[in-house]
Design an enzyme around this catalytic site. Sequence first.
Site, short mmCIF file in Angstrom:
data_model
loop_
_atom_site.label_atom_id
_atom_site.label_comp_id
_atom_site.label_asym_id
_atom_site.label_seq_id
_atom_site.Cartn_x
_atom_site.Cartn_y
_atom_site.Cartn_z
CG ASP A 31 0.52 -5.52 2.56
OD1 ASP A 31 -0.13 -4.89 1.49
OD2 ASP A 31 1.28 -6.30 2.28
NE ARG A 35 -2.56 -8.85 -0.57
CZ ARG A 35 -1.51 -8.97 0.22
NH1 ARG A 35 -0.98 -9.99 0.56
NH2 ARG A 35 -0.57 -7.71 0.71
CG ASN A 79 2.72 3.15 -2.12
OD1 ASN A 79 2.26 3.36 -0.91
ND2 ASN A 79 2.91 1.78 -2.41
CG LEU A 200 11.54 -4.79 7.62
CD1 LEU A 200 13.14 -4.22 8.33
CD2 LEU A 200 10.48 -4.84 8.81
#
EC number: 2.5.1.-
Length: 245
Positions: A31, A35, A79, A200
């Site tokens: 992840d 960002r 996704n 999770l």
Amino acid sequence: MSAVAATTGTSGATACGKTSGELRHVAIIMDGNGRWAKKRFLPRIAGHRKGIEAVRAVSRGAREQGIDVLTLYAFSSENWRRPAEEISDLMGLLRHFIQTDIDELDESNVRLRVIGDHNAFAPDLVALIDAAVERTSTNSGSTLVIGLNYGSQDEIVRAARKLAGRDPATIDAAALEAELDTGDLPPVDLLIRTSGEQRLSNFMLWQAAYAELLFVDTLWPDFGKAALAEAVATYNLRERRFGGL
């Protein structure tokens, strides 16, 4: 030699005197690509490209540390909600990764596995994935598992459907586990999520039932061999009881 044995001795005893189970299976929720790119005023695809470099580094690091199975959450069943352009970019990066890295994986005796329903992808990508999995299927070293269009709840539902016609008396936890996408793999010992998020996200809910959870602030593109080694060191300091004392 397992990662624990390599770092603590064959007994698995850690520096603080605790005993942790053998570390065979590490799973990572990768992840923070977006960002990472945003912090650098770059398009999201730049973060995903850098994330592929992290995949290579961590995969090599796992092999060097003797970890039997490394599972990476690459594309979840959720996704598909992302913009079509980003999904297209991700599919392109997946194609490129397989085409450029399959030789190294094969030469390193790595078995490539896929969990999830990757048949939802474009036919040419499905064929590429299937060929890569088949090419490495007889390799006897470590296993690299990639979650593609994967969702743990869907996986459990699919396993339950396979058992639906059986005598209920014959169905137990082992029977259901055998029907999961990971039925022939060891349970997750250490589950890592990068970027500081602490959830999770529908990832390996069954397999991680007794896993040690580690949430790190590092964004995935900055996660590499050293970060993996640090995570293993943290695992070695944990005491796993599996419900006992």
